[in-house]
Design an enzyme around this catalytic site. Sequence first.
Site, PDB file in Angstrom:
ATOM      1  N   CYS A 171      28.367  46.412  31.718  1.00 48.30           N
ATOM      2  CA  CYS A 171      27.832  46.641  33.062  1.00 48.30           C
ATOM      3  C   CYS A 171      26.384  47.066  32.900  1.00 48.30           C
ATOM      4  CB  CYS A 171      28.623  47.681  33.838  1.00 48.30           C
ATOM      5  SG  CYS A 171      28.115  47.729  35.587  1.00 48.30           S
ATOM      6  N   CYS A 221      23.242  40.449  34.897  1.00 46.00           N
ATOM      7  CA  CYS A 221      24.531  41.028  35.290  1.00 46.00           C
ATOM      8  C   CYS A 221      25.639  40.216  34.633  1.00 46.00           C
ATOM      9  CB  CYS A 221      24.683  40.982  36.811  1.00 46.00           C
ATOM     10  SG  CYS A 221      26.296  41.534  37.391  1.00 46.00           S
TER      11      CYS A 221
END
Length: 250
Positions: free
Chosen positions: A80, A198
């Site tokens: 993340c 991401c």
Amino acid sequence: MTQLYRIGQIVPSSNTTMETEIPAMLNARQAIRPERFTFHSSRMRMKQVKKEELAAMDAESDRCAVELSDAKVDVLGYACLVAIMAMGLGYHRQSEKRLQQATADNDALAPVITSAGALVEALHVMKAKRIAIVAPYMKPLTELVVNYIREEGFEVQDWRALEIPDNLAVARHDPANLPGIVAGMDLEGVDVVVLSACVQMQSLPAVAKVEAQTGKPVVTAAIATTYAMLKALDLEPIVPGAGALLSGAY
């Protein structure tokens, strides 16, 4: 005898892409190299991509590292990027050191990769100076990511925030939209395009098209994480069809 490596993945609970794109790349590598991989995950709760929820999620990462070290994984990847970058400048170094210590304390020492640290390192490996970034986050979080990367020594010439707050919706974003998004960006003098900052935003299917479209090397958080994992395992960082970084050029 074929060498088998256990890949540990520290995954946001609502992430559905890390466990598809990273295995897809490592499985594709099996067609050209003898090493084999298995994939093992531990999850930390997160549904909305908001700073407070990301911080609460990050606090669970130590538990995940211990759980994965119970399985004696060979490398751990914390997937993340924004959670790490939202915790403060340079936080990936602190996180990686702490989580690796957690594996050592469990008598199962293994290297720890964060997607944030992997992307920074990938940009250095690619000798990037000026970059462009596409991210799915809301603008305030995207600005944190941009500033974090700038503090690591890179000029961010242009960036796009797709402003998708729900993490499941991030995974549903169609990667076929990415070439059009990049086409509207200022890439004059840009060395590298970060097509997805991401691991949750799908991008692998669009990488080759954007490289052909722009004439520039393209990297993503997932590609950078895969590269870093292979390097940590002392394996050749090459994957067919996964962009410049994993082409064997680096």
